[in-house]
Motif scaffolding. Structure first.
Motif, PDB file in Angstrom:
ATOM      1  N   PRO A 143     -60.925   1.822  48.657  1.00  0.00           N
ATOM      2  CA  PRO A 143     -61.337   0.415  48.595  1.00  0.00           C
ATOM      3  C   PRO A 143     -62.848   0.162  48.608  1.00  0.00           C
ATOM      4  O   PRO A 143     -63.319  -0.770  47.961  1.00  0.00           O
ATOM      5  N   ASP A 144     -63.610   0.966  49.322  1.00  0.00           N
ATOM      6  CA  ASP A 144     -65.054   0.725  49.406  1.00  0.00           C
ATOM      7  C   ASP A 144     -65.836   1.255  48.206  1.00  0.00           C
ATOM      8  O   ASP A 144     -67.023   0.954  48.063  1.00  0.00           O
ATOM      9  N   THR A 188     -63.332  11.744  46.919  1.00  0.00           N
ATOM     10  CA  THR A 188     -64.636  11.095  47.035  1.00  0.00           C
ATOM     11  C   THR A 188     -64.551   9.683  46.467  1.00  0.00           C
ATOM     12  O   THR A 188     -64.770   8.718  47.184  1.00  0.00           O
ATOM     13  N   LEU A 189     -64.221   9.573  45.187  1.00  0.00           N
ATOM     14  CA  LEU A 189     -64.035   8.264  44.572  1.00  0.00           C
ATOM     15  C   LEU A 189     -62.603   7.764  44.735  1.00  0.00           C
ATOM     16  O   LEU A 189     -62.370   6.562  44.836  1.00  0.00           O
ATOM     17  N   ALA A 190     -61.672   8.697  44.757  1.00  0.00           N
ATOM     18  CA  ALA A 190     -60.260   8.321  44.770  1.00  0.00           C
ATOM     19  C   ALA A 190     -59.389   9.463  45.274  1.00  0.00           C
ATOM     20  O   ALA A 190     -59.806  10.619  45.278  1.00  0.00           O
ATOM     21  N   ALA A 191     -58.183   9.106  45.663  1.00  0.00           N
ATOM     22  CA  ALA A 191     -57.155  10.107  45.947  1.00  0.00           C
ATOM     23  C   ALA A 191     -56.478  10.392  44.612  1.00  0.00           C
ATOM     24  O   ALA A 191     -56.128   9.465  43.873  1.00  0.00           O
ATOM     25  N   VAL A 214     -69.591  -0.202  46.500  1.00  0.00           N
ATOM     26  CA  VAL A 214     -70.727   0.709  46.698  1.00  0.00           C
ATOM     27  C   VAL A 214     -71.330   1.101  45.352  1.00  0.00           C
ATOM     28  O   VAL A 214     -72.557   1.088  45.172  1.00  0.00           O
ATOM     29  N   LEU A 215     -70.477   1.432  44.383  1.00  0.00           N
ATOM     30  CA  LEU A 215     -70.983   1.785  43.052  1.00  0.00           C
ATOM     31  C   LEU A 215     -71.732   0.611  42.427  1.00  0.00           C
ATOM     32  O   LEU A 215     -72.792   0.786  41.825  1.00  0.00           O
ATOM     33  N   GLU A 216     -71.194  -0.581  42.583  1.00  0.00           N
ATOM     34  CA  GLU A 216     -71.860  -1.766  42.035  1.00  0.00           C
ATOM     35  C   GLU A 216     -73.209  -1.999  42.712  1.00  0.00           C
ATOM     36  O   GLU A 216     -74.203  -2.300  42.035  1.00  0.00           O
TER      37      GLU A 216
END
Length: 121
Positions: A36-37, A16-19, A41-43
């Motif tokens: 990368p996105d 979800t956030l990372a591999a 998106v979090l910001e």
């Protein structure tokens, strides 16, 4: 429509956030590669006033190591430390605990009922 400042979004880490590459015994994170996105998106969510948390199953990996991996990857600063919870997600129990905790905290701060969002793979 609910104001985003009343919203809480909880994210899973893996896929979800990372591999996440975990050691063969499953007790250590070998690599955490942020998608990368995710940071923009979090910001953007944070800029809109959304409170960000993590709800993820860390398995046998110590909590401190997961948090260190998130810090090294540049993700930890996006999240409210009080909204980071780890546990098995094999039933609704953890989600119910999070909802109860958030509702309890919101009653202490305001009468508004927050909007909860759980983001996973």
């Amino acid at each position: 429509m609910t104001a985003l400042s009343d919203a809480l979004a909880f994210f899973d880490i893996g896929n979800t956030l990372a591999a996440v590459r975990v050691s063969a015994p499953g007790n250590r994170i070998e690599e955490l590669i942020v998608y990368p996105d995710v940071p923009p998106v979090l910001e953007a969510l944070r800029q809109e006033g959304v409170h960000l948390g993590i709800l993820s199953d860390r398995g046998r990996i110590p909590e401190e190591q997961v948090n260190e991996a998130l810090e090294s990857a540049g993700l930890l600063p996006f999240f409210d430390r009080n909204l980071i919870l780890y546990g098995p997600k094999d039933s609704a129990r953890l989600f119910e605990q999070v909802a109860a905790r958030v509702l309890h905290l919101s009653r202490e701060e305001t009468a508004a009922r927050p909007t909860l969002l759980f983001v996973g793979e």
